[in-house]
Design an enzyme around this catalytic site. Structure first.
Site, PDB file in Angstrom:
ATOM      1  N   LYS A   1       0.824  -1.208   0.000  1.00  0.00           N
ATOM      2  CA  LYS A   1       0.000   0.000   0.000  1.00  0.00           C
ATOM      3  C   LYS A   1       0.859   1.259   0.000  1.00  0.00           C
ATOM      4  O   LYS A   1       0.620   2.199   0.740  1.00  0.00           O
ATOM      5  CB  LYS A   1      -0.938  -0.013   1.204  1.00  0.00           C
ATOM      6  N   CYS A   2       1.850   1.275  -0.871  1.00  0.00           N
ATOM      7  CA  CYS A   2       2.829   2.360  -0.935  1.00  0.00           C
ATOM      8  C   CYS A   2       2.777   2.977  -2.329  1.00  0.00           C
ATOM      9  O   CYS A   2       2.454   2.301  -3.307  1.00  0.00           O
ATOM     10  CB  CYS A   2       4.220   1.758  -0.654  1.00  0.00           C
ATOM     11  N   GLY A   3       3.123   4.225  -2.424  1.00  0.00           N
ATOM     12  CA  GLY A   3       3.197   4.876  -3.726  1.00  0.00           C
ATOM     13  C   GLY A   3       4.224   4.235  -4.641  1.00  0.00           C
ATOM     14  O   GLY A   3       4.147   4.372  -5.865  1.00  0.00           O
ATOM     15  N   LEU A   4       5.186   3.516  -4.057  1.00  0.00           N
ATOM     16  CA  LEU A   4       6.217   2.843  -4.847  1.00  0.00           C
ATOM     17  C   LEU A   4       5.862   1.391  -5.170  1.00  0.00           C
ATOM     18  O   LEU A   4       6.637   0.708  -5.847  1.00  0.00           O
ATOM     19  CB  LEU A   4       7.560   2.905  -4.112  1.00  0.00           C
ATOM     20  N   THR A   5       4.710   0.918  -4.734  1.00  0.00           N
ATOM     21  CA  THR A   5       4.302  -0.473  -4.965  1.00  0.00           C
ATOM     22  C   THR A   5       4.366  -0.873  -6.439  1.00  0.00           C
ATOM     23  O   THR A   5       4.731  -2.017  -6.735  1.00  0.00           O
ATOM     24  CB  THR A   5       2.897  -0.739  -4.370  1.00  0.00           C
TER      25      THR A   5
END
Length: 167
Positions: free
Chosen positions: A37-41
């Site tokens: 659940k990360c912007g970098l996922t």
């Protein structure tokens, strides 16, 4: 930094078995602390591309879920594995959750964090998707989270590490 003992530090895989980097069956590994659940996922896409491109040459991405950065990996291991498989088609090993910073940091990450990045900074993992390339001799190169897995610098480092194994 080169540390031949780094490849012997035990960790727990997704089945609950104790493994080491040598047990993975790859001479060159890219260790990444991952989160769903990360912007970098979306980096999972490039990580899987690296796995498919170099896997047969003795390379493997190794994911370590981590929930230390704003709770961006809150699920159970089964939920994480399902997400990785269905959302990104991940075929590389994703292991049990670890802590990467602080007193409870996993021993593997305690060792990896001694390696400076290209700017000469060692120490704490900055965020999810920090990458550590470990070659067959335990030499480590560090790449920060915002540097995408398919960045030419990372690809060249993988190629060079694999070329050393092929000699």
């Amino acid at each position: 930094m080169t540390d031949p003992t780094l490849r012997q530090i035990p960790f727990t895989d997704a089945t609950g078995a104790e493994k080491t980097l040598d047990d993975v069956g790859a001479d060159v590994v890219l260790i990444v602390n991952v989160a769903s659940k990360c912007g970098l996922t979306p980096q999972y896409t490039q990580l899987e591309e690296l796995q498919r491109r170099f896997g047969e040459r003795g390379f493997s991405v190794i994911g370590f879920p981590c929930n230390q950065f704003f709770g961006q990996e809150p699920g159970s291991l089964d939920e994480i594995l399902e997400f990785c498989s269905t959302s990104y088609g991940v075929t590389f090993p994703v292991n049990d959750k670890v802590k990467v910073n602080g007193r409870s940091a996993h021993e593997l990450y305690k060792a990896l964090k001694q390696t400076p990045d290209a700017a000469g900074r060692a120490g704490r993992v900055e965020w999810n998707f920090e990458k550590f390339l470990v070659d067959a001799d335990g030499a480590v190169q560090r790449f920060r989270p915002k540097q995408k897995p398919d960045d030419p610098e990372i690809v060249a480092a993988i190629e060079a590490a694999l070329a050393d194994v092929d000699r």
